[in-house]
Design a protein around this motif. Structure first.
Motif, short mmCIF file in Angstrom:
data_model
loop_
_atom_site.label_atom_id
_atom_site.label_comp_id
_atom_site.label_asym_id
_atom_site.label_seq_id
_atom_site.Cartn_x
_atom_site.Cartn_y
_atom_site.Cartn_z
N PRO A 15 -8.03 -7.65 -14.11
CA PRO A 15 -8.26 -6.20 -14.21
C PRO A 15 -8.12 -5.70 -15.65
O PRO A 15 -7.26 -6.16 -16.41
N LEU A 16 -8.97 -4.75 -16.01
CA LEU A 16 -8.94 -4.14 -17.33
C LEU A 16 -9.14 -2.64 -17.18
O LEU A 16 -10.14 -2.20 -16.61
N THR A 17 -8.19 -1.87 -17.68
CA THR A 17 -8.32 -0.42 -17.76
C THR A 17 -8.65 -0.04 -19.19
O THR A 17 -7.92 -0.42 -20.11
N LEU A 18 -9.74 0.67 -19.37
CA LEU A 18 -10.14 1.12 -20.70
C LEU A 18 -9.90 2.62 -20.82
O LEU A 18 -10.31 3.39 -19.94
N LYS B 96 -2.93 -4.15 -24.34
CA LYS B 96 -1.56 -4.30 -23.86
C LYS B 96 -1.57 -4.89 -22.46
O LYS B 96 -2.29 -4.40 -21.58
N PRO B 97 -0.77 -5.94 -22.22
CA PRO B 97 -0.73 -6.52 -20.88
C PRO B 97 0.03 -5.62 -19.92
O PRO B 97 0.99 -4.94 -20.29
N VAL B 98 -0.39 -5.61 -18.67
CA VAL B 98 0.33 -4.87 -17.64
C VAL B 98 1.67 -5.55 -17.37
O VAL B 98 2.68 -4.89 -17.16
N HIS B 99 1.68 -6.88 -17.40
CA HIS B 99 2.89 -7.67 -17.21
C HIS B 99 2.88 -8.79 -18.24
O HIS B 99 2.04 -9.69 -18.19
N SER C 223 -2.62 -12.47 -15.58
CA SER C 223 -3.53 -12.24 -14.47
C SER C 223 -3.37 -10.84 -13.87
O SER C 223 -4.24 -10.37 -13.13
N LYS C 224 -2.24 -10.17 -14.18
CA LYS C 224 -2.00 -8.82 -13.66
C LYS C 224 -2.89 -7.78 -14.34
O LYS C 224 -3.03 -6.66 -13.84
N GLY C 225 -3.44 -8.13 -15.49
CA GLY C 225 -4.38 -7.22 -16.12
C GLY C 225 -3.94 -6.71 -17.48
O GLY C 225 -2.83 -6.97 -17.95
N TYR C 226 -4.85 -5.96 -18.10
CA TYR C 226 -4.63 -5.41 -19.44
C TYR C 226 -5.10 -3.96 -19.50
O TYR C 226 -5.91 -3.52 -18.68
#
Length: 312
Positions: free
Chosen positions: A92-95, A253-256, A261-264
């Motif tokens: 997952p990627l949030t922009l 920035k990583p989520v975890h 694999s948790k996303g960025y």
């Protein structure tokens, strides 16, 4: 670092595909700086105002940046939506992208439409699902998703009063001979119509990039690891010019931290001249990415290399 190339100002409609090279803020180009605000889904007006004020007073907002080729995979008529994944698998990627007016104290450009598009975890673009991404990868049809082969991983968002747009997508894969990247355009003066964005003009065409360490770590994960071959690093990419954030390198920035694999979460600020329009010659073998007719093309994907008239 500036890049020069052919350029002209002209009035166009949304239906014309563009390739952009060259330019500066004063000439219709774009400035890019890292956006450091938190990714909270909700915020108070005071927090938003403070963020906008901090952006407007930053000297980095005025850093000049060249526009670059839109590449060979552009398609007209992308949908206005926040989530562009359509079920495509990947990290997952949030922009979070913030559009500001670099000619007016870096004030937010409310109503600007940001359009993005990128490949899936195996290097395939919607509309071009049989184009070879290089190396060895499963056929795009083997991913098992229900994504629409003409629309996945493409979309628009219209900036709010603070110039902010937010996308939910996946970390892009790669294709030969490019590094990991996302394409984008910033439009102003148009409007939402029939689920897409029509009219106005394009102020900027560019690409966003990812730090090599994060990309290479993600490419060891499923489903990315099923695409094997030689990955192009930033230093060897034909489009990225080494300028860091001012050249489109995302703040990531990583989520975890312990589990990529948790996303960025990726962020950047785009400083545009809303009164200017950047169009012109450029692009590599793709010629600008004219939307395909009939079945998607097959064979080796065309190059994203800048035109011979462009130099850094």
């Amino acid at each position: 670092m500036l890049m020069t190339g052919n350029r002209k100002d002209t009035t166009i409609t949304r239906r014309r595909a563009l390739v952009v090279t060259g330019g500066t803020v004063a000439a219709g180009g774009l400035a890019v700086a890292g956006y450091q605000s938190a990714f909270a889904d909700t915020s108070t007006e005071a927090e938003a105002s403070a963020s906008a004020s901090a952006t407007s007073t930053s000297s980095s907002c005025m850093t000049l940046m060249t526009s670059v080729t839109e590449g060979p995979y552009y398609l007209d008529g992308a949908l206005v939506r926040k989530d562009i994944t359509e079920g495509k698998s990947g990290v997952p990627l949030t922009l979070r992208l913030t559009v500001v007016d670099a000619t007016d104290g870096c004030t937010p450009v409310a109503g600007a439409a940001v359009e993005i598009w990128h490949c899936d975890a195996w290097g395939y673009y919607s509309g071009y699902t049989t184009a070879n991404p290089g190396g060895s990868a499963p056929a795009e049809s083997e991913d098992g998703s229900t994504a629409n082969d003409n629309t996945y991983l493409r979309g628009y968002q219209v900036a709010n009063a603070n110039g902010v747009v937010k996308f939910e997508t996946i970390f892009p894969g790669w294709y030969t001979p490019r590094t990991c990247h996302i394409h984008l355009k910033v439009h102003t003066g148009g409007q939402k119509e029939d689920g897409t964005y029509e009219g106005g003009k394009v102020n900027y065409t560019g690409q966003l990039f990812f730090p090599d360490d994060a990309a290479q770590e993600i490419f060891t994960l499923e489903p990315y690891s099923q695409h094997s071959g030689s990955y192009t690093t930033l230093d060897n990419d034909m489009v990225y010019d080494g300028g860091g954030t001012s050249s489109g390198l995302l703040t990531l920035k990583p989520v975890h931290k312990a589990d990529p694999s948790k996303g960025y979460k990726g962020s950047i600020t785009l400083g545009v001249d809303p009164d200017a329009e950047n169009t012109g010659a450029g692009g590599g073998g793709g010629g600008g990415g004219t939307p395909p007719s009939g079945d998607a093309p097959t064979g080796t994907p065309p190059s994203d290399a800048p035109s011979a008239s462009a130099s850094s």
